[in-house]
Design a protein around this motif. Structure first.
Motif, PDB file in Angstrom:
ATOM      1  N   ASN A   1      -2.746   5.436  -2.101  1.00  0.00           N
ATOM      2  CA  ASN A   1      -1.629   4.871  -1.354  1.00  0.00           C
ATOM      3  C   ASN A   1      -0.348   5.348  -2.033  1.00  0.00           C
ATOM      4  O   ASN A   1       0.233   4.648  -2.865  1.00  0.00           O
ATOM      5  CB  ASN A   1      -1.709   3.345  -1.315  1.00  0.00           C
ATOM      6  CG  ASN A   1      -2.690   2.854  -0.281  1.00  0.00           C
ATOM      7  OD1 ASN A   1      -2.364   2.698   0.891  1.00  0.00           O
ATOM      8  ND2 ASN A   1      -3.924   2.620  -0.716  1.00  0.00           N
ATOM      9  N   PRO A   2       0.094   6.557  -1.696  1.00  0.00           N
ATOM     10  CA  PRO A   2       1.188   7.191  -2.422  1.00  0.00           C
ATOM     11  C   PRO A   2       2.565   6.711  -1.998  1.00  0.00           C
ATOM     12  O   PRO A   2       2.718   5.946  -1.032  1.00  0.00           O
ATOM     13  CB  PRO A   2       1.001   8.672  -2.077  1.00  0.00           C
ATOM     14  CG  PRO A   2       0.414   8.634  -0.706  1.00  0.00           C
ATOM     15  CD  PRO A   2      -0.506   7.434  -0.689  1.00  0.00           C
ATOM     16  N   GLY A   3       3.570   7.190  -2.710  1.00  0.00           N
ATOM     17  CA  GLY A   3       4.943   6.919  -2.300  1.00  0.00           C
ATOM     18  C   GLY A   3       5.317   7.693  -1.056  1.00  0.00           C
ATOM     19  O   GLY A   3       6.001   7.193  -0.167  1.00  0.00           O
TER      20      GLY A   3
ATOM     21  N   CYS B   1       0.852  -1.191   0.000  1.00  0.00           N
ATOM     22  CA  CYS B   1       0.000   0.000   0.000  1.00  0.00           C
ATOM     23  C   CYS B   1       0.888   1.242   0.000  1.00  0.00           C
ATOM     24  O   CYS B   1       1.652   1.435  -0.919  1.00  0.00           O
ATOM     25  CB  CYS B   1      -0.979  -0.068   1.168  1.00  0.00           C
ATOM     26  SG  CYS B   1      -2.154  -1.451   0.990  1.00  0.00           S
ATOM     27  N   THR B   2       0.838   2.074   1.005  1.00  0.00           N
ATOM     28  CA  THR B   2       1.610   3.307   1.020  1.00  0.00           C
ATOM     29  C   THR B   2       3.084   3.027   1.299  1.00  0.00           C
ATOM     30  O   THR B   2       3.414   2.318   2.239  1.00  0.00           O
ATOM     31  CB  THR B   2       1.067   4.255   2.105  1.00  0.00           C
ATOM     32  OG1 THR B   2      -0.300   4.552   1.819  1.00  0.00           O
ATOM     33  CG2 THR B   2       1.857   5.537   2.166  1.00  0.00           C
ATOM     34  N   ALA B   3       3.961   3.636   0.493  1.00  0.00           N
ATOM     35  CA  ALA B   3       5.387   3.433   0.727  1.00  0.00           C
ATOM     36  C   ALA B   3       5.833   4.112   2.009  1.00  0.00           C
ATOM     37  O   ALA B   3       6.628   3.555   2.774  1.00  0.00           O
ATOM     38  CB  ALA B   3       6.193   3.944  -0.457  1.00  0.00           C
ATOM     39  N   SER B   4       5.343   5.334   2.265  1.00  0.00           N
ATOM     40  CA  SER B   4       5.784   6.033   3.475  1.00  0.00           C
ATOM     41  C   SER B   4       4.731   7.013   3.951  1.00  0.00           C
ATOM     42  O   SER B   4       3.965   7.561   3.155  1.00  0.00           O
ATOM     43  CB  SER B   4       7.098   6.784   3.220  1.00  0.00           C
ATOM     44  OG  SER B   4       6.887   7.887   2.353  1.00  0.00           O
ATOM     45  N   LEU B   5       4.707   7.230   5.251  1.00  0.00           N
ATOM     46  CA  LEU B   5       3.947   8.294   5.874  1.00  0.00           C
ATOM     47  C   LEU B   5       4.899   8.993   6.829  1.00  0.00           C
ATOM     48  O   LEU B   5       5.368   8.392   7.797  1.00  0.00           O
ATOM     49  CB  LEU B   5       2.726   7.758   6.617  1.00  0.00           C
ATOM     50  CG  LEU B   5       1.738   8.810   7.142  1.00  0.00           C
ATOM     51  CD1 LEU B   5       0.337   8.222   7.250  1.00  0.00           C
ATOM     52  CD2 LEU B   5       2.155   9.374   8.498  1.00  0.00           C
ATOM     53  N   ILE B   6       5.226  10.257   6.513  1.00  0.00           N
ATOM     54  CA  ILE B   6       6.245  10.970   7.276  1.00  0.00           C
ATOM     55  C   ILE B   6       5.738  12.370   7.573  1.00  0.00           C
ATOM     56  O   ILE B   6       5.402  13.124   6.654  1.00  0.00           O
ATOM     57  CB  ILE B   6       7.570  11.041   6.502  1.00  0.00           C
ATOM     58  CG1 ILE B   6       8.065   9.633   6.153  1.00  0.00           C
ATOM     59  CG2 ILE B   6       8.615  11.797   7.304  1.00  0.00           C
ATOM     60  CD1 ILE B   6       9.182   9.596   5.149  1.00  0.00           C
ATOM     61  N   GLY B   7       5.650  12.710   8.837  1.00  0.00           N
ATOM     62  CA  GLY B   7       5.173  14.043   9.170  1.00  0.00           C
ATOM     63  C   GLY B   7       5.158  14.290  10.654  1.00  0.00           C
ATOM     64  O   GLY B   7       5.603  13.470  11.462  1.00  0.00           O
ATOM     65  N   GLY B   8       4.642  15.451  11.016  1.00  0.00           N
ATOM     66  CA  GLY B   8       4.553  15.852  12.406  1.00  0.00           C
ATOM     67  C   GLY B   8       4.314  17.350  12.485  1.00  0.00           C
ATOM     68  O   GLY B   8       4.217  18.046  11.478  1.00  0.00           O
ATOM     69  N   GLY B   9       4.224  17.853  13.690  1.00  0.00           N
ATOM     70  CA  GLY B   9       3.863  19.245  13.900  1.00  0.00           C
ATOM     71  C   GLY B   9       2.445  19.342  14.411  1.00  0.00           C
ATOM     72  O   GLY B   9       1.691  18.367  14.413  1.00  0.00           O
TER      73      GLY B   9
ATOM     74  N   GLN C   1      -1.077   5.269  -9.156  1.00  0.00           N
ATOM     75  CA  GLN C   1      -1.749   6.547  -8.960  1.00  0.00           C
ATOM     76  C   GLN C   1      -0.768   7.575  -8.407  1.00  0.00           C
ATOM     77  O   GLN C   1       0.214   7.905  -9.056  1.00  0.00           O
ATOM     78  CB  GLN C   1      -2.987   6.404  -8.063  1.00  0.00           C
ATOM     79  CG  GLN C   1      -3.975   7.584  -8.203  1.00  0.00           C
ATOM     80  CD  GLN C   1      -4.924   7.710  -7.027  1.00  0.00           C
ATOM     81  OE1 GLN C   1      -4.595   7.360  -5.905  1.00  0.00           O
ATOM     82  NE2 GLN C   1      -6.124   8.237  -7.282  1.00  0.00           N
ATOM     83  N   GLN C   2      -0.998   8.100  -7.215  1.00  0.00           N
ATOM     84  CA  GLN C   2      -0.253   9.263  -6.744  1.00  0.00           C
ATOM     85  C   GLN C   2       1.194   8.952  -6.370  1.00  0.00           C
ATOM     86  O   GLN C   2       1.517   7.847  -5.928  1.00  0.00           O
ATOM     87  CB  GLN C   2      -0.958   9.849  -5.521  1.00  0.00           C
ATOM     88  CG  GLN C   2      -2.350  10.366  -5.806  1.00  0.00           C
ATOM     89  CD  GLN C   2      -3.257  10.216  -4.610  1.00  0.00           C
ATOM     90  OE1 GLN C   2      -3.062   9.347  -3.770  1.00  0.00           O
ATOM     91  NE2 GLN C   2      -4.274  11.048  -4.518  1.00  0.00           N
ATOM     92  N   ALA C   3       2.026   9.976  -6.504  1.00  0.00           N
ATOM     93  CA  ALA C   3       3.382   9.913  -5.977  1.00  0.00           C
ATOM     94  C   ALA C   3       3.443  10.520  -4.582  1.00  0.00           C
ATOM     95  O   ALA C   3       4.013   9.938  -3.657  1.00  0.00           O
ATOM     96  CB  ALA C   3       4.340  10.645  -6.907  1.00  0.00           C
ATOM     97  N   ILE C   4       2.843  11.713  -4.414  1.00  0.00           N
ATOM     98  CA  ILE C   4       2.920  12.457  -3.156  1.00  0.00           C
ATOM     99  C   ILE C   4       1.517  12.956  -2.833  1.00  0.00           C
ATOM    100  O   ILE C   4       0.858  13.576  -3.674  1.00  0.00           O
ATOM    101  CB  ILE C   4       3.898  13.633  -3.280  1.00  0.00           C
ATOM    102  CG1 ILE C   4       5.291  13.134  -3.690  1.00  0.00           C
ATOM    103  CG2 ILE C   4       3.986  14.411  -1.976  1.00  0.00           C
ATOM    104  CD1 ILE C   4       6.279  14.245  -4.043  1.00  0.00           C
ATOM    105  N   PHE C   5       1.070  12.709  -1.624  1.00  0.00           N
ATOM    106  CA  PHE C   5      -0.307  13.007  -1.233  1.00  0.00           C
ATOM    107  C   PHE C   5      -0.338  13.324   0.253  1.00  0.00           C
ATOM    108  O   PHE C   5       0.391  12.723   1.038  1.00  0.00           O
ATOM    109  CB  PHE C   5      -1.195  11.796  -1.522  1.00  0.00           C
ATOM    110  CG  PHE C   5      -2.558  11.829  -0.868  1.00  0.00           C
ATOM    111  CD1 PHE C   5      -3.632  12.387  -1.536  1.00  0.00           C
ATOM    112  CD2 PHE C   5      -2.761  11.292   0.396  1.00  0.00           C
ATOM    113  CE1 PHE C   5      -4.897  12.409  -0.940  1.00  0.00           C
ATOM    114  CE2 PHE C   5      -4.012  11.312   0.994  1.00  0.00           C
ATOM    115  CZ  PHE C   5      -5.082  11.874   0.322  1.00  0.00           C
ATOM    116  N   GLY C   6      -1.177  14.270   0.655  1.00  0.00           N
ATOM    117  CA  GLY C   6      -1.289  14.488   2.086  1.00  0.00           C
ATOM    118  C   GLY C   6      -2.041  15.740   2.455  1.00  0.00           C
ATOM    119  O   GLY C   6      -2.929  16.201   1.726  1.00  0.00           O
ATOM    120  N   SER C   7      -1.679  16.290   3.607  1.00  0.00           N
ATOM    121  CA  SER C   7      -2.419  17.414   4.175  1.00  0.00           C
ATOM    122  C   SER C   7      -1.489  18.213   5.073  1.00  0.00           C
ATOM    123  O   SER C   7      -0.374  17.798   5.383  1.00  0.00           O
ATOM    124  CB  SER C   7      -3.616  16.891   4.986  1.00  0.00           C
ATOM    125  OG  SER C   7      -3.155  16.096   6.077  1.00  0.00           O
TER     126      SER C   7
END
Length: 773
Positions: A546-548, A510-518, A568-574
């Motif tokens: 389910n992006p990279g 599915c998703t290659a990575s989920l990276i974030g914070g703040g 589908q997507q390469a980069i996706f988020g909020s």
């Protein structure tokens, strides 16, 4: 003059030289003592030849056997250690039971938790590093004995067909959760529920299917001819191939059921002949399709032993434990290493049990599932994770909004539309509840998780869920990792001040990575950086949303990434104030329509993100689609997303460059477009079919559109949002549904077959002069 004066002068000089020498010696001793005080603690792990019971880990000859044993040794020093710690690991590392020492896939290969497994500052940072000569691989799967394969050419229609019994080949191996299964789900929900997969020669193999993958690598499909019931049944008029699947033990159908950007799995309940040439398929009520069935929709049968006929396909009989395999190139399967994924995680970094208990109270419905989880050290199924819920809720929100705005009117779908309206309210409540929980996570993130830990040089492979999974972490560093071939996600890092550099994440289900914070409530930056990394060949199982790279939070940087080869997507988020700089995206969105390589949507308040110096290539629909037009975008600002800056990017050999979907305060400058259909698409959807989301109800503000409610949720007329984004303060008095304050200038283009800008000057003047919606 010689009666003592000269003698006194000479003696004075010698005294000063002696004093200077003493000072130098004293300084040298201080430096030496200080250096000794800073000498790091060193531990060694040899996963091939070490011992957790007879060695103390102090040298390569005294190396521990398992990474978790080294962790325990560091825990014993936690309250007294004032220097860095370095753990050097070599060999092929399996998870081990802490009591018996035997391989036990109920545990991660390495699991860290809270302050006890952290450094307290840079001065006490803990570094886990792969041995530079032998390397180190963390194995959440098990290598199958090469001598266990038997010929299966009597039952399988492929050259070199082979089989083995998993229980016989791995007699002492426990499969936590069994072999897992595929699963239904809403938009973007990962359909791998602990699915045991086969990897051969370092590559994921394909579940046996029909139709087979085409020679060019794209997927082939059947197409629905008749919809009997929008939620339960459909027919093919001119093929009876599915009749072969009637006796399959666990068949599934993958499909883009109503939209060519929304794929999910359903399980057939019955397959019966339809007239003389076709079949009718009814699906189980527990596995409804995403949005319902539509005529001409793409369909594929998967997990079918009767269809195991092409190189690279496999099938695992969950009842008998027989694994059937058609090896690539028709070679002997024993000629390369074959691995089954068994454990759920490779490496986990978690927080305190109290936070996990709190997160476990997150609301759940049958429409939203969170496949990832915060783990404790026990093999018990853990509670849901906030980062995955963030992605899941974002997908759900987008899905519900897409559906309400884009569904084609049809009488047969009336009841479905009514149900959707009810579900939309439930999903919004889920989002609101999530935001409350996210606030708790953000506040805890500074103190409750693992911090000041580095991982360098490891290969982490074959987990059923996630390879590297870290939540609520701070000042964690990942260097030179290969986190590939995992069932759900390769890499999840959520927290603050983390650095991910030179990471390779390939082959995620599915998703290659989920990276974030703040913290979006306070606009506190996460200060996470992802750089010089490669994400590819992901979304093997669930093809859409389910992006990279999934980005979340505030103020994170994604730089010099290569993201490629995905349906589908390469980069996706909020989120807010992210930076995307110098990235290279190519060969994505080839299986869908109405999608974007870089995608974000539906917000007036999630703004401040900058895309600069990126390169997008070959963002085009390649597969034959039937439910829409084959149009995709390199950069997609969907559904009135506002306040984004796009500068100095190059978009080439792509369908459409940038779509500004009715948003405001967008800045598009100094970009170059080459060999595109249109360079920039620009519309006023907030004034037409999407007006309900941007309308302000002054008499009853709580009944305003969702974009307006988002303004109220962040108290937009007061800091921090009012000071960070002054355009918000008077937004409701400045043509709220009109796409105003956008700048498109100083761009260049060539070989654009359509137009540079789809909106004309007359269009824009008319929009601005129109009466309020």
């Amino acid at each position: 003059l010689n009666d003592g004066g000269g003698t006194l002068c000479v003696r004075s000089q010698w005294l000063w030289l002696l004093l200077l020498l003493l000072l130098l010696l004293l300084q040298l001793s201080v430096v030496t003592v200080h250096a000794a005080e800073r000498t790091p603690v060193r531990l060694y792990v040899d996963c091939d030849h070490g011992s957790d019971t007879h060695h103390n880990g102090s040298s390569p000859s005294q190396a521990f056997l398992s990474p978790n044993r080294a962790r325990e040794a560091l825990r014993a020093l936690h309250t007294t250690r004032t220097v860095p710690a370095i753990v050097t690991i070599a060999g092929q590392c399996y998870p081990r039971n802490p009591t018996t020492g035997l391989i036990d896939f109920s545990y991660p290969v390495l699991s860290l938790a809270g302050a006890q497994d952290s450094g307290s500052s840079e001065a006490t940072r803990i570094t886990y590093v792969a041995d530079h000569t032998r390397g180190a691989q963390f194995m959440a799967g098990h290598v199958l004995p090469s001598n266990s394969w038997k010929s299966a050419t009597d039952t399988l229609a492929c050259k070199g067909a082979s089989k083995l019994n998993v229980r016989t080949a791995l007699p002492d191996t426990v499969f936590p959760g069994g072999y897992g299964t595929l699963a239904p789900g809403s938009l973007g929900q990962c359909a791998s529920h602990g699915l045991t997969e086969l990897f051969w020669d370092g590559q994921p193999m394909l579940l046996a299917r029909y139709p087979n993958v085409m020679p060019n690598g794209t997927w082939a499909w059947m197409y629905i001819d008749l919809v009997e019931n929008v939620q339960t049944s459909f027919s093919f008029n001119f093929t009876q191939r599915p009749l072969r699947w009637v006796n399959e033990s666990d068949p599934w159908l993958s499909g883009f059921w109503m939209f060519d950007w929304a794929q999910s799995y359903v399980a057939p309940a019955t397959i019966v002949p339809f007239m003389d040439t076709g079949v009718t398929i009814s699906v189980k009520s527990t596995t409804p399709p995403a949005y319902g069935f539509e005529k001409t929709a793409r369909v594929m049968g998967v997990n079918l032993l009767t269809e195991l006929d092409a190189p690279g396909e496999y099938y695992l009989d969950r009842a008998t434990s027989w694994l059937y395999f058609c090896p690539p190139r028709g070679v002997n399967p024993a000629s390369a290493e074959a691995v089954l994924s068994i454990g759920n995680y490779g490496v986990t970094l978690q927080t305190s049990s109290s936070l996990m208990t709190d997160l476990s109270t997150l609301p759940k419905t049958t429409a939203v599932h969170a496949p990832l989880a915060l783990l404790d050290l026990s093999p018990v199924a853990p509670p849901d994770s906030v980062p995955e819920l963030m992605a899941a809720y974002q997908h759900e929100a987008l899905a519900s909004r897409f559906y309400s705005n884009k569904i084609k009117p049809r009488s047969a779908a009336w009841q479905q539309q009514q149900q959707h309206q009810q579900h939309q309210q439930q999903r919004q409540q889920l989002i609101d509840n999530y935001r409350c929980k996210q606030q708790s996570l953000d506040e805890n993130a500074r103190t409750g998780g693992v911090q000041f830990v580095t991982f360098s040089g490891f290969k982490i492979s074959f987990a059923k869920m996630a390879g590297f999974y870290a939540t609520t972490v701070n000042n964690v560093q990942l260097f030179d990792l290969d986190v590939s071939n995992h069932g759900q996600n390769s890499l999840v890092v959520h927290g603050n001040n983390n650095l991910i550099q030179r990471v390779r994440a390939w082959g995620a289900g599915c998703t290659a990575s989920l990276i974030g914070g703040g913290d979006q409530r306070t606009l506190t930056q996460g200060n996470n950086t992802v750089a010089d990394s490669d994400f590819a060949y992901y979304a093997r199982i669930t093809r859409v949303y389910n992006p990279g790279v999934t980005f979340v939070g505030v103020g994170n940087t994604y730089r010099n990434l290569t993201v490629h080869d995905a349906p589908q997507q390469a980069i996706f988020g909020s989120g807010n104030n992210h930076v995307f700089d110098g990235n290279h995206v190519y060969d994505v969105c080839y299986e869908v329509d109405d999608s974007g390589a870089w995608y974000m949507g539906r917000s007036w308040v999630e703004r401040g993100t900058v895309l600069s110096n990126n390169r997008f290539e070959r963002v085009r629909t390649v597969e034959h689609i039937t439910l829409g037009a084959p149009h995709v975008n390199a950069i997609y600002l969907d559904d009135q997303l506002s306040g984004t800056t796009i500068v100095n990017n190059t978009i080439s050999d792509s369908d459409q460059g940038i779509l500004i979907g009715g948003g405001r305060d967008t800045n598009v400058r100094f970009n170059h477009f080459q060999k595109c259909r249109n360079a920039v698409a620009f519309d006023n959807r907030g004034m037409t079919w999407q007006a309900e989301y941007c309308t302000f109800d002054a008499q009853n503000p709580s009944k305003s559109g969702q974009l307006v409610l988002d303004l109220f949720a962040v108290n937009y007329t007061k800091p921090p949002y009012a000071t960070e984004y002054p355009q918000l303060v008077n937004l409701l008095q400045n043509h709220p549904c009109v796409p105003v304050n956008n700048t498109v200038s100083d761009n260049t283009y060539c070989n654009v077959t359509g137009v540079f800008l789809t909106a004309t000057a007359h269009n824009m003047t008319t929009w601005f002069d129109s009466p309020p919606v």
